[in-house]
Design a protein around this motif. Structure first.
Motif, short mmCIF file in Angstrom:
data_model
loop_
_atom_site.label_atom_id
_atom_site.label_comp_id
_atom_site.label_asym_id
_atom_site.label_seq_id
_atom_site.Cartn_x
_atom_site.Cartn_y
_atom_site.Cartn_z
N VAL A 45 8.60 -1.97 5.72
CA VAL A 45 9.69 -0.35 5.92
C VAL A 45 10.94 -1.12 6.64
CG1 VAL A 45 9.86 1.37 6.99
CG2 VAL A 45 7.64 0.08 5.55
N LEU A 68 11.96 -0.13 2.13
CA LEU A 68 12.03 0.53 2.10
C LEU A 68 13.12 1.39 3.56
CD1 LEU A 68 9.47 1.04 0.29
CD2 LEU A 68 8.82 2.75 1.89
N SER A 69 13.79 2.72 3.14
CA SER A 69 14.59 2.74 3.98
C SER A 69 14.03 4.73 4.20
CB SER A 69 16.10 3.14 3.86
OG SER A 69 16.30 2.68 5.26
N ASN A 70 14.61 5.29 5.44
CA ASN A 70 13.97 6.44 5.40
C ASN A 70 15.28 7.94 5.39
OD1 ASN A 70 12.51 8.45 6.55
ND2 ASN A 70 11.40 7.30 6.42
N GLY A 105 10.28 13.88 3.98
CA GLY A 105 9.09 15.11 3.70
C GLY A 105 8.04 15.06 5.04
N GLN A 198 0.06 15.41 -3.84
CA GLN A 198 -0.60 16.29 -2.96
C GLN A 198 -2.02 16.41 -3.19
OE1 GLN A 198 0.32 15.82 0.37
NE2 GLN A 198 3.34 14.61 -0.16
N LEU A 226 -1.62 10.52 2.10
CA LEU A 226 -3.46 9.80 2.41
C LEU A 226 -2.89 8.77 3.66
CD1 LEU A 226 -4.80 9.32 -0.54
CD2 LEU A 226 -5.62 10.91 1.09
N SER A 227 -3.35 8.31 4.20
CA SER A 227 -3.51 7.50 5.39
C SER A 227 -2.66 8.28 7.30
CB SER A 227 -2.26 6.09 5.11
OG SER A 227 -2.31 6.03 6.13
N VAL A 228 -3.21 9.45 6.89
CA VAL A 228 -2.82 10.72 7.71
C VAL A 228 -4.14 11.03 9.08
CG1 VAL A 228 -1.08 12.15 6.70
CG2 VAL A 228 -3.50 12.83 5.78
N TYR A 253 2.62 4.01 -6.32
CA TYR A 253 3.12 3.88 -4.99
C TYR A 253 2.02 4.72 -3.89
CZ TYR A 253 5.84 4.42 -1.03
OH TYR A 253 6.90 4.66 0.28
N MET A 255 1.70 5.86 -0.67
CA MET A 255 1.83 5.71 0.42
C MET A 255 1.59 5.92 2.35
SD MET A 255 5.01 8.61 -0.69
CE MET A 255 6.62 8.12 -0.12
N VAL A 277 3.92 0.52 8.16
CA VAL A 277 5.01 0.17 9.48
C VAL A 277 3.83 -0.29 10.35
CG1 VAL A 277 6.92 2.40 9.76
CG2 VAL A 277 4.28 2.69 10.75
N ARG A 281 5.49 -2.72 12.78
CA ARG A 281 5.10 -1.99 14.52
C ARG A 281 3.80 -3.14 15.85
NH1 ARG A 281 3.76 3.98 13.65
NH2 ARG A 281 5.62 3.81 13.52
C1 LIG Z 1 1.22 6.28 7.51
N1 LIG Z 1 0.82 7.02 6.27
C2 LIG Z 1 1.67 7.84 6.13
N2 LIG Z 1 3.08 7.77 5.49
C3 LIG Z 1 3.24 8.33 4.49
C4 LIG Z 1 4.57 8.85 3.88
C5 LIG Z 1 5.53 7.54 4.35
C6 LIG Z 1 6.22 7.73 5.41
C7 LIG Z 1 6.97 6.85 5.98
O1 LIG Z 1 7.29 5.68 5.03
C8 LIG Z 1 8.63 5.51 5.79
O2 LIG Z 1 9.38 5.60 5.13
C9 LIG Z 1 9.58 4.71 3.49
C10 LIG Z 1 8.61 5.56 7.20
O3 LIG Z 1 8.88 5.51 8.67
C11 LIG Z 1 8.29 6.01 8.90
C12 LIG Z 1 9.27 6.64 9.89
C13 LIG Z 1 6.89 6.25 10.07
O4 LIG Z 1 7.66 7.48 8.64
C14 LIG Z 1 7.95 6.96 7.03
C15 LIG Z 1 4.59 10.08 3.28
N3 LIG Z 1 6.02 9.97 2.73
C16 LIG Z 1 6.07 11.77 2.15
N4 LIG Z 1 7.48 11.59 1.41
N5 LIG Z 1 5.66 12.04 1.58
C17 LIG Z 1 3.60 11.38 2.46
O5 LIG Z 1 2.78 12.38 2.01
C18 LIG Z 1 3.54 11.15 2.80
C19 LIG Z 1 2.25 10.32 3.21
C20 LIG Z 1 2.62 9.26 4.06
N6 LIG Z 1 1.32 8.60 5.74
#
Ligand SMILES: CNc1nc2c(CC[C@H]3O[C@@H](OC)[C@@H]4OC(C)(C)O[C@@H]43)c3nc(N)[nH]c(=O)c3cc2[nH]1
Ligand SMILES: [Zn+2]
Length: 378
Positions: A45, A68-70, A105, A198, A226-228, A253, A255, A277, A281
């Protein structure tokens, strides 16, 4: 830029999805304008257009394929138009491998305070300067087209955990409508748009979400929400409900996942791509990942330990430096210390997915999984 023939649905086509006879584990090859990549794969990430503490050259050297980028972060700073003027994200950060951008999102719902969600999109306050911002499927897709990633994500709502059934239902239906709007707004050929499944932790909503998105025909699918914070068995149960509904010849994928034990279980269900991350991290607070669990190099126990973090590891840190040296750097707040633990953790996960791919190709994934889980303490 590289010429890329064929339709976007070919972009992430699977060539030889080698499926071992056990459940859904498979080894595939992902076609993108920046190369053909092996799955299962871990994607480092690089939230703000850099994988913290390591250079693109080091990422290449350790075998990273897609990073990955954001969108949320880059939209707020430095702005996605600026990145477009710089020649796109690949040029801007000097990375010629694959890039995947998340749609923002998740961040809007996790980082942005005072957010308000409507059918149109999400209003939120920037975590940088407190200004009021707004993201919608159209804005998020335009931003990602400006960044020029090879794979971009539909704008979605990552449903918080826990969530009421009614809220999860309404949010999931809206995310499907947002996916359709994302699709209509996506006009850049040679760039794959993935939808995101979702459904919260509800089996029926997960199935509806997957079926609705599959009928919209995307070149690949993210599994979100997930992973939440949910228990791992719940995550696995949602995978069991969702993955079999996704087309076999498209990449999946998961996430935000994760630790090696989650990766080996998710591969078993047929997941191909991961981001997390976690390795970068925890590295920054001196924790190294090994096949038997975590090793806190900063601990006093390693003050006179002149062995590498892991003597079987091929990474730059383990080939050249001892635990004592890395501990010294971390205690002295030397930047090089963080760099070494980060290099090791990224190498560890990249190598781990390579080992899973090999096991699948040699039809011994089951025993690989058993051996690993027996040795790894979470
Ligand atoms: C850790 N668990 C977790 N990450 C998820 C993410 C990706 C979000 C993170 O992946 C990185 O971006 C690619 C970024 O680094 C930070 C900034 C930490 O957040 C971004 C998700 N992204 C979207 N669009 N939708 C989701 O339902 C979703 C669920 C997640 N559960
Ligand atoms: Zn190492």
């Amino acid at each position: 830029t590289c010429a890329f023939a064929g339709q976007k649905k070919v972009l992430a086509a699977y060539e030889e999805a080698v499926k071992c006879g056990y459940s859904g584990a498979r080894a595939g090859r992902l076609h993108t304008p920046h190369g053909v990549f092996d799955t299962p794969m871990f994607m480092p990430v690089g939230t703000q257009a850099t994988v913290k503490a390591v250079s693109p050259r080091e990422l290449k050297e350790m075998g990273a394929q897609i990073i990955l980028s954001n969108t949320y972060h880059l939209y707020l700073r430095p702005g996605t138009e600026l990145v477009a003027e710089a020649g796109g994200l690949h040029r801007f950060m000097d990375w010629d491998g694959g890039i995947l951008t998340d749609s923002g999102g998740f961040q809007v719902f996790s980082l942005g305070p005072l957010r308000k969600i409507t059918e149109e999109g999400a209003a939120f306050r920037s975590h940088i300067d407190g200004s009021t911002q707004f993201l919608s499927p159209e804005i998020a897709i335009k931003a990602q087209m400006n960044l020029g990633a090879d794979i971009i994500m539909a704008f979605d709502e990552c449903i918080p955990y826990p969530a009421e059934y009614q809220y999860a239902k309404l949010s999931t239906e809206r995310t499907t409508r947002w996916a359709e709007r994302s699709q209509k707004a996506h006009t850049r050929s040679g760039q794959a748009l993935f939808a995101i499944v979702q459904g919260g932790m509800y089996q029926d909503l997960r199935r509806v979400s997957a079926n609705d998105l599959v009928s919209l025909d995307f070149p690949g699918y993210g599994i979100g929400g997930l992973s939440v914070g949910e228990p791992k068995p719940v995550m696995y149960e949602m995978l069991e409900q969702t993955v079999p509904l996704l087309p076999e010849n498209k990449p999946r994928y998961l996430m935000g996942v994760g630790t090696p034990d989650c990766l080996v279980e998710a591969v078993r269900y047929g997941i191909d791509m991961f981001d997390c991350v976690f390795p970068t991290r925890v590295a920054r607070n001196g924790t190294a990942m090994t096949k038997s669990g975590r090793l806190v190099v900063k601990n006093a126990a390693y003050a006179k330990d002149f062995l590498p973090i892991d003597e079987n590891c091929g990474c730059y840190a383990c080939q050249n430096f001892s635990r004592a040296y890395i501990r010294h750097l971390l205690k002295a707040d030397e930047i090089f210390g963080l760099r070494l633990t980060t290099i090791h953790n990224l190498y560890f996960l990249l190598d781990f997915t390579k080992k899973m791919r090999q096991a699948i190709l040699e039809d011994r994934f089951l025993s690989f999984r058993e051996e690993f889980l027996a040795q790894y303490c979470k």
